[in-house]
Design a protein around this motif. Structure first.
Motif, short mmCIF file in Angstrom:
data_model
loop_
_atom_site.label_atom_id
_atom_site.label_comp_id
_atom_site.label_asym_id
_atom_site.label_seq_id
_atom_site.Cartn_x
_atom_site.Cartn_y
_atom_site.Cartn_z
N VAL A 108 19.41 40.40 56.67
CA VAL A 108 19.93 39.27 55.90
C VAL A 108 18.82 38.24 55.65
O VAL A 108 18.62 37.77 54.53
CB VAL A 108 21.12 38.61 56.64
CG1 VAL A 108 21.39 37.22 56.10
CG2 VAL A 108 22.35 39.49 56.52
N ILE A 109 18.07 37.92 56.71
CA ILE A 109 17.01 36.91 56.55
C ILE A 109 15.99 37.38 55.51
O ILE A 109 15.65 36.66 54.56
CB ILE A 109 16.30 36.64 57.89
CG1 ILE A 109 17.27 36.02 58.90
CG2 ILE A 109 15.11 35.70 57.68
CD1 ILE A 109 16.69 35.87 60.29
N TRP A 112 17.33 37.58 51.75
CA TRP A 112 17.52 36.30 51.06
C TRP A 112 16.28 35.41 51.08
O TRP A 112 16.22 34.43 50.36
CB TRP A 112 18.75 35.58 51.60
CG TRP A 112 19.99 35.96 50.84
CD1 TRP A 112 20.43 35.40 49.66
CD2 TRP A 112 20.94 36.98 51.16
NE1 TRP A 112 21.57 36.03 49.25
CE2 TRP A 112 21.92 37.00 50.14
CE3 TRP A 112 21.06 37.89 52.21
CZ2 TRP A 112 23.00 37.88 50.14
CZ3 TRP A 112 22.13 38.76 52.21
CH2 TRP A 112 23.09 38.76 51.19
N ALA A 113 15.32 35.73 51.93
CA ALA A 113 14.08 34.94 51.91
C ALA A 113 13.12 35.50 50.86
O ALA A 113 12.27 34.77 50.33
CB ALA A 113 13.41 34.95 53.29
N ALA A 116 12.53 33.64 47.53
CA ALA A 116 11.83 32.36 47.71
C ALA A 116 10.35 32.59 47.97
O ALA A 116 9.49 31.86 47.44
CB ALA A 116 12.46 31.58 48.88
N VAL A 117 10.03 33.61 48.76
CA VAL A 117 8.63 33.90 49.07
C VAL A 117 7.92 34.37 47.80
O VAL A 117 6.80 33.95 47.50
CB VAL A 117 8.53 34.97 50.18
CG1 VAL A 117 7.09 35.37 50.41
CG2 VAL A 117 9.15 34.46 51.46
N LYS A 140 4.92 30.84 54.09
CA LYS A 140 6.29 31.30 53.81
C LYS A 140 6.42 32.79 54.05
O LYS A 140 7.48 33.27 54.46
CB LYS A 140 6.68 30.94 52.37
CG LYS A 140 6.89 29.43 52.19
CD LYS A 140 7.54 29.09 50.86
CE LYS A 140 7.95 27.62 50.83
NZ LYS A 140 8.51 27.24 49.53
N CYS A 142 5.20 34.35 56.36
CA CYS A 142 5.38 34.58 57.80
C CYS A 142 6.84 34.88 58.14
O CYS A 142 7.12 35.57 59.13
CB CYS A 142 4.92 33.36 58.60
SG CYS A 142 3.13 33.22 58.69
N VAL A 143 7.80 34.37 57.33
CA VAL A 143 9.20 34.67 57.60
C VAL A 143 9.44 36.17 57.44
O VAL A 143 10.16 36.80 58.23
CB VAL A 143 10.14 33.87 56.67
CG1 VAL A 143 11.57 34.37 56.80
CG2 VAL A 143 10.08 32.40 57.01
N LEU B 57 19.23 29.68 53.77
CA LEU B 57 18.61 29.93 55.06
C LEU B 57 17.09 29.78 55.02
O LEU B 57 16.48 29.11 55.87
CB LEU B 57 18.97 31.35 55.52
CG LEU B 57 18.84 31.63 57.00
CD1 LEU B 57 19.70 30.69 57.82
CD2 LEU B 57 19.22 33.08 57.28
N ALA B 58 16.48 30.42 54.00
CA ALA B 58 15.01 30.40 53.92
C ALA B 58 14.47 28.97 53.85
O ALA B 58 13.55 28.63 54.60
CB ALA B 58 14.54 31.25 52.75
N PHE B 62 11.80 27.36 56.37
CA PHE B 62 10.53 26.78 55.91
C PHE B 62 10.40 25.34 56.40
O PHE B 62 9.32 24.88 56.76
CB PHE B 62 10.45 26.82 54.38
CG PHE B 62 10.44 28.22 53.79
CD1 PHE B 62 9.90 29.28 54.50
CD2 PHE B 62 10.96 28.47 52.53
CE1 PHE B 62 9.90 30.57 53.98
CE2 PHE B 62 10.96 29.75 52.00
CZ PHE B 62 10.43 30.81 52.72
#
Lengths: 181, 463
Positions: A108-109, A112-113, A116-117, A140, A142-143, B57-58, B62
C-alpha cells in the motif's frame, strides 16, 4: 535449497552493509548539526543546506535502515505470549506476519507513494527551504527504498522461519535462542 | 446499512482486532499497519473506504522525514547510548552513591537523582532501568537494603525519563499537540493560536518532574528513618574515602555539567532542542574520548544501536500513521470525538476516559505506540474542550509513567525482573513499586488541581 540459503545470505549481507553505512551517516549527521551550531552561535553564519543535510541523513537512516533493524530483531514486539512461545510457534508468527501484515502494508505504501515520487523526479524537485539542498527526489525515493528493503528482509526472515519448520533451525538462531533484553 | 455506520463499526473492530493481532508478537509497527490495510480492504469491498485516501500517506511520511525538530530524537538517543556504553553513566551512579551512601537511605536517594539526570539520555524506559538495575541493585542489596525498597526505587526512577526533559517522548507529544491544537483552534475560530513547541513542553514538564523527584526522595528518606533496618548507611573503606574527591571531579562533574548545559540551553531559549541535542551527543563523545573509553569499535557500536532504536521508533510512527489514516477514514475519529464530548460529566469525564485508555494500553504497549496512536486520535477532541495542550502533554507523560510502574504488567517491573538477582522475588518488586504508584497518583492529583504547575514555567520563559 542451497539457492534459497544463498539468497538469504545475500539479503542479510546487504541489510548489514547498509546498516553500517547508515550508522556512519548518523554520526556524520550529529557532527554536521554540531558544526551548524558552532557556525551559527560562534561565527554568526548559517547555511540552510547544512540543516537540510543532517535532517536528510537522519531520514535516510530511519527509512533505509529499517531492514537492518528487522534483521537485528530490533522492532519492538508485544512479547507477553511471544517470548515464552516455542521456536516453531515463533516461526509461524514470523511467516504469517510477513504475509498478512508486512507485505500488504509495504504494498500500500509503495503503490500510493510511487506517483508522488515520480512527480518529484519529473520536476527535479529541490528542498523547500531557500538555499537548501537540491534533489529532494532522492530523499522521497527513500520511502520506496524503505519498502523494497523491508520487503526483501521480511522475505528473508520468513524463509529462515520456513527453514526452521523444515528441520533446519541453524538458519534461524534468533527464533530458537531466548531473546536478549 | 448506511456506509457511514458500516465504517464506524469497522473502525471499532479495527481497534479491537489490532489489540488481538498485536498479542501474536509480530513487530508492532507492521502489525498495526498490516491490520489497518486488511480492514481498509474489507471497507473498500463494502463501500465504506475510499482507497484514494491512501494518497495522503506519502506526504505525511515526507513531512516526518523533513522535520528538523524530530532530528533531536536520534541525537538524544546517541548521547544516552554513548554515556551508557562507555560506563560514564555507571561511574556517575557509583560516585553519586558514595556521596549520599553514608546517609540513611542515601543509596536510594542517589538512584533517584541519577534516574532523573539520565532521563536526559534515553527516554527509553528499558535502558535506564537496566543500567541502574545492574549497578545499583547489587550495591543496595550488599548494603542490606530492603529488596522491595531497592527494586521500587530503581523502577520508579527509571520511568522518570518519560517526563523529565529532554525526554524523547515529549518531543513527539509536542509535535502531535502542535498539529492537533492548530486544528482545534482553527475549528473554534481562532486562526492565530499560540504554537506548542518542544521547548514549551520541556519547560512544562520540568516542575512536575522535579516534584516527582522530591516526592520519591521524601518517601525513601522517610522509610529509611522509620524502618531503620530497611536502608542502612554504607561504610566506605579508607581507599574509597580517599579517592572520593578525585572521582567527584572526574566522574560526577563532567557528565552533570553536560546534561545540565544541554537542558539549560533549551530552557533558556538559547538553542533549539535539536541544536542542544547535537551538542549533547558530540559532548558525550568528547567526554568519552577524554576518559580514554571510546574506541572506534565502541563508537560504531553506539551508532548502530542508536540507528536501530531510532529506526524502530520512526517505523512505529509510519505504521501508526497508516493505522490512524484508515481509522480516521472509516469514521473512527468522529466517533471518538462524539463519544468523548457526549460523556456525562463533560470535560472531566472526557479527559479521564482518554487517560484511563492510555493507562490500560500501557500494560501492553510501549510509550511510543501509545503516543502515536492515542494522542493524534484523542487530542483534537480534548483540545476542542479548551484543555490546555501543555498541561495535557504533561498529564499524558506522568500518566504513562504511572502505567509502566503498576504491577503486575508495568514495563519497568519486567525490565528490572530481567536483570535482578534471584533472591529479589517478583513479589518484592511489586511490593516495592506500589508506594511509588501512590506517589505518582499524588502527582497526578496535584497536576489536576493546579494546572499552572505545567503551564506557568513555559509562559514565564518563552511568552
Amino acid at each position: 535449497m542451497p539457492l534459497l540459503i544463498l539468497l538469504i545470505r545475500a539479503i542479510d549481507g546487504l541489510s548489514w552493509l547498509l546498516g553500517r553505512l547508515l550508522s556512519v551517516a548518523l554520526l556524520v549527521a550529529a557532527l554536521v548539526c554540531f558544526a551548524n551550531v558552532v557556525l551559527r552561535y560562534g561565527f554568526g553564519v548559517a547555511y540552510v543546506w547544512m540543516q537540510d543535510l543532517y535532517v536528510w541523513l537522519n531520514a535516510a537512516g530511519f527509512t533505509l535502515g529499517a531492514a537492518f533493524a528487522l534483521k537485528a530483531d530490533a522492532h519492538v514486539r508485544v512479547d507477553v505470549f511471544y517470548r515464552p512461545a516455542s521456536a516453531r510457534r515463533k516461526a509461524w508468527v514470523e511467516i504469517a506476519g510477513v504475509l498478512f501484515f508486512l507485505l500488504p502494508m509495504l504494498g500500500v505504501i509503495a503503490f500510493w507513494a510511487w506517483p508522488a515520487v515520480r512527480l518529484s523526479w519529473l520536476f527535479g524537485e529541490g528542498s523547500q527551504n531557500v538555499g537548501g539542498l537540491p534533489a529532494l527526489y532522492l530523499l522521497k525515493t527513500c520511502v520506496l527504498g524503505f519498502c523494497a528493503g523491508l520487503a526483501l528482509q521480511g522475505l528473508a526472515q520468513a524463509a529462515k522461519a520456513a527453514l526452521l519448520l523444515a528441520g533446519r533451525p541453524e538458519h534461524a538462531p534468533h527464533l530458537s535462542e531466548p531473546r536478549q533484553g | 446499512m448506511e456506509p457511514q455506520v458500516v465504517g464506524e463499526i469497522l473502525a471499532v473492530l479495527l481497534f479491537a482486532v489490532s489489540i488481538g493481532t498485536l498479542m501474536a508478537g509480530y513487530p508492532v509497527a507492521f502489525t498495526l499497519g498490516g491490520t489497518a490495510v486488511l480492514f481498509a480492504a474489507v471497507g473498500w469491498l463494502v463501500g465504506a473506504f475510499d482507497p484514494s485516501f491512501f494518497a495522503t500517506l506519502a506526504p505525511r511520511y515526507f513531512g516526518i522525514m523533513q522535520s528538523e525538530v524530530l532530528v533531536a530524537v536520534p541525537l538524544f538517543i546517541l548521547m544516552g547510548t554513548i554515556l551508557e556504553r562507555t560506563k560514564i553513566a555507571a561511574a556517575l551512579l557509583t560516585t553519586m552513591g558514595q556521596c549520599f551512601g553514608p546517609l540513611r537511605g542515601g543509596l536510594a536517594v542517589s538512584v533517584v537523582v541519577v534516574g532523573g539526570l539520565l532521563a536526559a539520555s534515553t527516554g527509553v524506559v528499558g535502558a535506564t532501568v537496566v543500567t541502574m538495575g545492574l549497578i545499583s541493585l547489587p550495591a543496595m542489596l550488599k548494603a542490606r537494603y530492603d529488596p522491595g525498597l531497592a527494586a521500587g526505587t530503581i523502577c520508579a526512577s527509571g520511568t522518570l525519563g518519560q517526563i523529565i526533559p529532554p525526554s524523547t517522548i515529549l518531543i513527539f507529544v509536542a509535535d502531535f499537540l502542535q498539529g492537533a491544537n492548530a486544528d482545534a483552534q482553527m475549528r473554534k475560530g481562532n486562526f492565530a493560536p499560540d504554537p506548542v513547541s518542544v521547548s514549551d513542553l520541556f519547560a512544562g514538564a520540568l516542575l512536575p518532574g522535579l516534584i516527582l523527584v522530591v516526592l520519591y526522595i521524601a518517601w525513601v528518606v522517610a522509610v529509611a528513618n522509620l524502618r531503620r533496618d530497611s536502608a542502612p548507611p554504607i561504610r566506605m573503606t579508607e581507599d574509597e574515602r580517599a579517592g572520593l574527591w578525585r572521582r567527584i571531579l572526574s566522574s560526577l562533574i563532567p557528565p552533570l555539567f553536560l546534561i545540565l548545559a544541554v537542558l539549560g540551553s533549551i530552557l533558556g531559549g538559547i538553542a533549539t532542542p535539536t541544536e542542544s541535542a547535537s551538542v549533547g551527543a558530540v559532548g558525550a563523545i568528547l567526554l568519552a574520548l577524554a576518559r580514554g573509553e571510546l574506541s572506534l569499535g565502541r563508537l560504531m557500536e553506539a551508532a548502530e544501536s542508536t540507528l536501530k532504536t531510532t529506526t524502530m521508533v520512526f517505523v512505529i510512527l509510519f505504521g501508526a500513521s497508516l493505522f490512524s489514516l484508515v481509522f480516521r477514514t472509516l469514521g473512527g475519529e468522529l466517533l471518538i470525538e462524539e463519544t468523548l464530548h457526549a460523556l456525562p460529566g463533560g470535560r472531566f469525564a472526557a479527559i479521564l476516559a482518554a487517560m484511563a485508555t492510555m493507562f490500560i494500553l500501557g500494560f501492553f504497549l510501549d510509550t511510543f505506540e501509545i503516543i502515536f496512536i492515542v494522542v493524534p486520535l484523542t487530542a483534537p477532541a480534548l483540545l476542542m474542550l479548551d484543555v490546555d495542550p501543555l498541561w495535557l502533554g504533561v498529564m499524558i507523560g506522568v500518566n504513562l509513567q504511572t502505567s509502566f510502574l503498576t504491577p503486575p504488567f508495568g514495563f519497568a517491573l519486567f525490565y528490572l525482573r530481567g536483570v535482578a538477582p534471584r533472591e529479589v522475588t517478583t513479589g518484592a518488586i511489586y511490593r516495592g513499586a506500589l508506594p511509588f504508584v501512590g506517589l505518582q497518583l499524588v502527582a497526578l492529583v496535584l497536576l489536576w488541581e493546579f494546572p499552572p504547575l505545567a503551564t506557568w514555567l513555559p509562559r514565564v520563559l518563552f511568552k
